[in-house]
Design a protein around this motif. Sequence first.
Motif, PDB file in Angstrom:
ATOM      1  N   ILE A   1       0.844  -1.188   0.000  1.00 15.98           N
ATOM      2  CA  ILE A   1       0.000   0.000   0.000  1.00 15.98           C
ATOM      3  C   ILE A   1       0.882   1.241   0.000  1.00 15.98           C
ATOM      4  O   ILE A   1       1.772   1.380   0.845  1.00 15.98           O
ATOM      5  N   TYR A   2       0.635   2.122  -0.970  1.00 16.06           N
ATOM      6  CA  TYR A   2       1.235   3.455  -0.966  1.00 16.06           C
ATOM      7  C   TYR A   2       0.190   4.423  -0.413  1.00 16.06           C
ATOM      8  O   TYR A   2      -0.954   4.448  -0.884  1.00 16.06           O
ATOM      9  N   VAL A   3       0.582   5.229   0.562  1.00 14.64           N
ATOM     10  CA  VAL A   3      -0.312   6.246   1.114  1.00 14.64           C
ATOM     11  C   VAL A   3      -0.044   7.560   0.392  1.00 14.64           C
ATOM     12  O   VAL A   3       1.102   8.006   0.296  1.00 14.64           O
ATOM     13  N   VAL A   4      -1.128   8.155  -0.127  1.00 12.34           N
ATOM     14  CA  VAL A   4      -1.025   9.389  -0.906  1.00 12.34           C
ATOM     15  C   VAL A   4      -1.549  10.546  -0.064  1.00 12.34           C
ATOM     16  O   VAL A   4      -2.606  10.445   0.561  1.00 12.34           O
ATOM     17  N   HIS A   5      -0.809  11.646  -0.059  1.00  9.52           N
ATOM     18  CA  HIS A   5      -1.281  12.871   0.587  1.00  9.52           C
ATOM     19  C   HIS A   5      -0.634  14.063  -0.105  1.00  9.52           C
ATOM     20  O   HIS A   5       0.550  14.045  -0.434  1.00  9.52           O
ATOM     21  N   GLY A   6      -1.423  15.106  -0.340  1.00 11.22           N
ATOM     22  CA  GLY A   6      -0.890  16.304  -0.980  1.00 11.22           C
ATOM     23  C   GLY A   6      -0.328  16.028  -2.354  1.00 11.22           C
ATOM     24  O   GLY A   6       0.674  16.629  -2.759  1.00 11.22           O
ATOM     25  N   GLU A   7      -0.948  15.053  -3.072  1.00  9.32           N
ATOM     26  CA  GLU A   7      -0.580  14.720  -4.452  1.00  9.32           C
ATOM     27  C   GLU A   7       0.831  14.176  -4.575  1.00  9.32           C
ATOM     28  O   GLU A   7       1.506  14.353  -5.586  1.00  9.32           O
ATOM     29  N   THR A   8       1.270  13.462  -3.520  1.00  5.43           N
ATOM     30  CA  THR A   8       2.537  12.751  -3.570  1.00  5.43           C
ATOM     31  C   THR A   8       2.454  11.549  -2.644  1.00  5.43           C
ATOM     32  O   THR A   8       1.497  11.415  -1.863  1.00  5.43           O
ATOM     33  N   LEU A   9       3.418  10.650  -2.730  1.00  5.13           N
ATOM     34  CA  LEU A   9       3.444   9.483  -1.856  1.00  5.13           C
ATOM     35  C   LEU A   9       4.155   9.840  -0.552  1.00  5.13           C
ATOM     36  O   LEU A   9       5.244  10.409  -0.573  1.00  5.13           O
ATOM     37  N   VAL A  10       3.533   9.498   0.562  1.00  5.96           N
ATOM     38  CA  VAL A  10       4.110   9.847   1.867  1.00  5.96           C
ATOM     39  C   VAL A  10       4.502   8.620   2.676  1.00  5.96           C
ATOM     40  O   VAL A  10       5.195   8.741   3.685  1.00  5.96           O
ATOM     41  N   SER A  11       4.068   7.431   2.240  1.00 10.14           N
ATOM     42  CA  SER A  11       4.417   6.221   2.982  1.00 10.14           C
ATOM     43  C   SER A  11       4.183   5.001   2.107  1.00 10.14           C
ATOM     44  O   SER A  11       3.356   5.023   1.190  1.00 10.14           O
ATOM     45  N   GLU A  12       4.934   3.943   2.403  1.00  6.26           N
ATOM     46  CA  GLU A  12       4.732   2.646   1.767  1.00  6.26           C
ATOM     47  C   GLU A  12       4.745   1.585   2.850  1.00  6.26           C
ATOM     48  O   GLU A  12       5.567   1.639   3.772  1.00  6.26           O
ATOM     49  N   MET A  13       3.813   0.638   2.778  1.00  6.30           N
ATOM     50  CA  MET A  13       3.746  -0.398   3.814  1.00  6.30           C
ATOM     51  C   MET A  13       3.239  -1.707   3.234  1.00  6.30           C
ATOM     52  O   MET A  13       2.534  -1.725   2.215  1.00  6.30           O
ATOM     53  N   ARG A  14       3.615  -2.794   3.875  1.00  2.93           N
ATOM     54  CA  ARG A  14       3.088  -4.091   3.512  1.00  2.93           C
ATOM     55  C   ARG A  14       1.638  -4.188   3.973  1.00  2.93           C
ATOM     56  O   ARG A  14       1.309  -3.827   5.100  1.00  2.93           O
ATOM     57  N   ALA A  15       0.774  -4.700   3.105  1.00  3.23           N
ATOM     58  CA  ALA A  15      -0.648  -4.747   3.445  1.00  3.23           C
ATOM     59  C   ALA A  15      -0.933  -5.686   4.606  1.00  3.23           C
ATOM     60  O   ALA A  15      -1.837  -5.434   5.410  1.00  3.23           O
ATOM     61  N   ASP A  16      -0.177  -6.789   4.719  1.00  2.00           N
ATOM     62  CA  ASP A  16      -0.446  -7.733   5.804  1.00  2.00           C
ATOM     63  C   ASP A  16      -0.052  -7.183   7.171  1.00  2.00           C
ATOM     64  O   ASP A  16      -0.385  -7.776   8.201  1.00  2.00           O
ATOM     65  N   ARG A  17       0.648  -6.052   7.191  1.00  3.62           N
ATOM     66  CA  ARG A  17       0.992  -5.403   8.453  1.00  3.62           C
ATOM     67  C   ARG A  17       0.270  -4.064   8.630  1.00  3.62           C
ATOM     68  O   ARG A  17       0.435  -3.395   9.654  1.00  3.62           O
TER      69      ARG A  17
END
Length: 503
Positions: free
Chosen positions: A468-484
């Motif tokens: 999962i990439y978390v989007v905020h302010g029209e950019t990527l702010v975080s990346e995480m494994r979905a199972d976590r």
Amino acid sequence: MSNLIELANISKSFGGNLAVDNVTLELFPGSVHALMGENGAGKSTLMKILAGVHQPDRGGIFKNGRKIAFTTPRDALDFGISTVFQELSLLPNLTIAENMFLGREPVTIFRTVDYAKMHAETRKALDDVGLDLDPRTQVSRLSIAERQFVEIAHGIKADASIFILDEPTAALNAADVEVLNKHIRRLRDAGKAIVYISHRMDEIFTVCDTVTVLKDGRLVGTRPLHEMTPDSLIAMMVGRELADLFPARGARAGRPVLEISHFKIKATSKPFSLTVRSGEVVALAGLEGQGQSKIMRALVGQYQPFSGSVTVNGHALDIPVPANAGIRKLRAMGVGFVPEDRKDEGLFLGLPIHHNIAIGLQATHAGFSYARHYRSEVETAFASMNIKASGPSAAVGSLSGGNQQKVLLARYLAADLTLLLIEEPTRGVDVGAKAEIYKLIRDFATKGGAVLVVSRETLELIGLCDRIYVVHGETLVSEMRADRATEHGILDAALVASRGAAQ
């Protein structure tokens, strides 16, 4: 307490297909009554009978023991029944105000349409639901969510005693849902009866008092919601638990299929990069309106980004993608785009299922004729998708929302594609169909495909995806494994970015 209305032993058939079979439903004042069931269970048909769109073959509608008949929707509206159907009924070529007053336009002393009064009353109705829109705005210029809220405002504005809300929040974000819930509670406290059709469990348990479940057109049962849990309700609907909805995640990812580098949505946006590999399903998550849709639409030419580079299967994709040829260009590179609005942007509702699927198979060829050598692929896709229809020749517009979504997916799953870009894969789809769609998406990835998906339902992204990439302010702010990942973790990542941007 006496009921406001009773639908007693209702049955209705269409062309030999029994859509509703001997169903009884009572609605009481001051109550929010959930109507649940898989797509095709008969929910919408039952409500269209109450709304005067259809007439029952057997059974009847009763008020204080007296049988009443609604031969037209106007009869039902005059009786005090206001309906917001799942299929948006606004006319796109008219303004918001013209839609709100269609067929009952106020007139001046000179017998001309009183536009000033129309605009003033429409403005008040929109304000009442927290919608800041100009009543003179043409509906075609509104987003899906805005159109849905205009429908809701139209329904709430009516002086009715019974309100039917069919998937009212399918295109709304969390903040808009809470605004709607506030109005539902206000109507309930005023002694109104509300029928609430939704596939979102959190909404059902937040606003509803009672639930009735239909399956295959028959009544499964009616229960007070305080006696139910999400798991028991899902089991009542489809016979399986919540944990069984999502298929197992992929073992490992393969080669890069989609690579986005140094990408800027606008000149003032921060650049970002992302990768989607074969064998994985990747999500763009975050708060509503933070750029997820713009990223997706930029890849198919429906939004023009400021800068960046994109490669698909190692081949460069020229940015910006041309708006008038983006979909065909991507299709030639092995990419399929599944839009959120399946009715207006995805499907040809008047054409049969086999044509809608075959269009994807011949998208890279000139012309628009049905090719005979695609027949076996179409029939295989129809069978494998478990589409509930009389056959491949059935018109797509006659299908339920879940089955329409399957047809749209079948168009691309039947083709030799390596990447799927999917917006809202299960919008307005019931729990049973959701599980089938999740499996189809995962099977595509397991066979070596790559998927990039956007959804407003965070739990859906956590259960379906690998990363999962978390989007905020029209950019990527975080990346995480979905199972976590957790809902709290995704929200926290977006809010931390928000606080950082404000400093």
